[in-house]
Design an enzyme around this catalytic site. Sequence first.
Site, short mmCIF file in Angstrom:
data_model
loop_
_atom_site.label_atom_id
_atom_site.label_comp_id
_atom_site.label_asym_id
_atom_site.label_seq_id
_atom_site.Cartn_x
_atom_site.Cartn_y
_atom_site.Cartn_z
N SER A 134 -9.70 2.13 2.60
CA SER A 134 -9.00 2.89 2.00
C SER A 134 -7.87 2.02 0.97
O SER A 134 -7.46 2.33 0.11
CB SER A 134 -8.22 3.92 2.63
OG SER A 134 -7.55 3.06 3.57
N LYS A 192 0.99 -0.96 0.01
CA LYS A 192 0.07 -0.04 0.07
C LYS A 192 0.98 1.24 0.09
O LYS A 192 1.79 1.46 0.64
CB LYS A 192 -1.15 -0.24 1.27
CG LYS A 192 -2.03 1.08 1.20
CD LYS A 192 -2.78 1.00 2.57
CE LYS A 192 -3.93 1.95 2.54
NZ LYS A 192 -4.78 1.90 3.73
N SER A 219 -10.21 0.00 6.84
CA SER A 219 -9.67 -0.08 5.51
C SER A 219 -8.98 -1.41 4.99
O SER A 219 -8.64 -1.39 3.93
CB SER A 219 -8.69 0.83 5.42
OG SER A 219 -9.44 2.14 5.06
N1 GLN Z 1 -13.56 4.49 5.86
C1 GLN Z 1 -12.87 4.91 7.27
C2 GLN Z 1 -12.42 6.40 7.04
O1 GLN Z 1 -12.49 7.01 6.24
C3 GLN Z 1 -11.58 4.21 7.39
C4 GLN Z 1 -10.51 4.21 6.92
C5 GLN Z 1 -9.35 3.62 7.25
O2 GLN Z 1 -9.42 2.61 8.13
N2 GLN Z 1 -8.07 3.96 6.96
O3 GLN Z 1 -11.90 7.05 7.78
#
Ligand code: GLN
Length: 495
Positions: free
Chosen positions: A158, A78, A182
Amino acid sequence: MSDLNKLTLAEARDKLRAKDVTSVELTQACLSAIDAAGALNAFVHKTPEIALEQARAADARLAAGDAPAMCGLPVGIKDLFCTKGVPSQAASAILEGFKPEYESTVTSKLFDAGSVMLGKLNMDEFAMGSSNETSVYGNAVNPWRRGNDDTALTPGGSSGGSASAVAADLCLAATGTDTGGSIRQPCAFTGTVGIKPTYGRCSRWGIVAFASSLDQAGPMTKTVRDAAIMLEAMAGHDPKDSTSADLAVPNFEAMLTGDIKGKKIGIPKEYRLDGTPDEIVKLWDDGTAMLKDAGAEIVDISLPHTKYALPAYYVIAPAEASSNLARYDGVRYGHRTTLAAGDGITEMYEKTRAEGFGHEVQRRVMVGTYVLSAGFYDAYYNRARRVRALIKKDFDDVFAAGVDAILTPATPSAAFGLGEMNDEDPVKMYLNDVFTVTVNLAGLPGISVPTGVDAQGLPLGLQLIGRPWEEGDLLNTAYALEQAAGFVAKPGRWW
Ligand code: GLN
């Protein structure tokens, strides 16, 4: 041998050791698959030279009989992980051109274990999002499509690029990070397996920070066995991260017996939300029956503060983000604005940040700054912290009562169409995290396992939540669920 990129980590490892294949062959198969999958926009920086050099070194170690756990296995990373000399942009314009001088602890550990890095993977900007649509590189695309239309779907977020790449067999596995879901949500959207370990299990050093008290790295893989193999390679104490736990890392793979007889599995009533689609409810009921058939004892439990988790998360995460992102000032990293005549240091900061951060990141910085401001600190931030403590206590109580793991849906729906949630109230997107954020707030391990498909043939996942530091036990329960569900569907190739 063709289709080497389709192997799991465990299969490839065994073939490498049996000298049926070489790491260079495996790596070349993945590099070709990546080159043919531009339409997925999963890999945003390819590193074929590094990959082939690492693969040759791995082949030499294999030949010498000195093969560590991930020796010669090609993976994707990532873009949130700092990788030495390789662009590490957190999918943000503000980190344009940033090539770290150092390697994150997790990627160092993966390389020490012999892994091969194919490149960096798409994601939401600074890991803020649930659809990969906030990325400066444009969204990644889900390799899955509905049976009845050609709508391009989100791979989730994400870690959308990681999920897309693993599901499409561009790599054998990938790293992800999970602050509020995410890893687990994109895995559920793509028919892959992802575990967010206990907070402190994997070092955060060298991972671009979003919300430091919630962020954890974890593996995204094709099977539960692969998640066990890769987590073991990623985890472990790191003196460079003060929140990293000084605990031995067990041999997780050895704990995959599939025997869950007598385990107590809790079904939390607060996760039965109004408006949850019937197919998600059915998936959950089916998963419960599978664990029961495997010998587990099913118990109804209550996690009474669940309904406050999303609001608490969307105060705490932006608060920490606003503080963490203060460092992007146009001086130390990446992008700096072109100054106009008369501009001073204030204009430089303002213009740099306005140009470098996308809308969602700006929204989070503003929300975070507001909830931390002197007049509102108690009303929002401190209240959210108290709620967080209550959410954690809900879990502590359930585990103290003898529950070994908790089964819930991973997401409230299957993958949605790209663009479908744009122009909407941002809260609609935030609702995607309804089943996952509690786990981050409580610092617990959680895993998403594909167990079924919806009416259009899209994958759906269930989440298992475990006791702190007991990822081995959690992986074993997930393994039993995986065996019972027998999910083998793959996306049809259209790209
Ligand atoms: N969707 C969540 C957010 O927007 C979680 C994102 C994540 O776990 N990095 O904060």
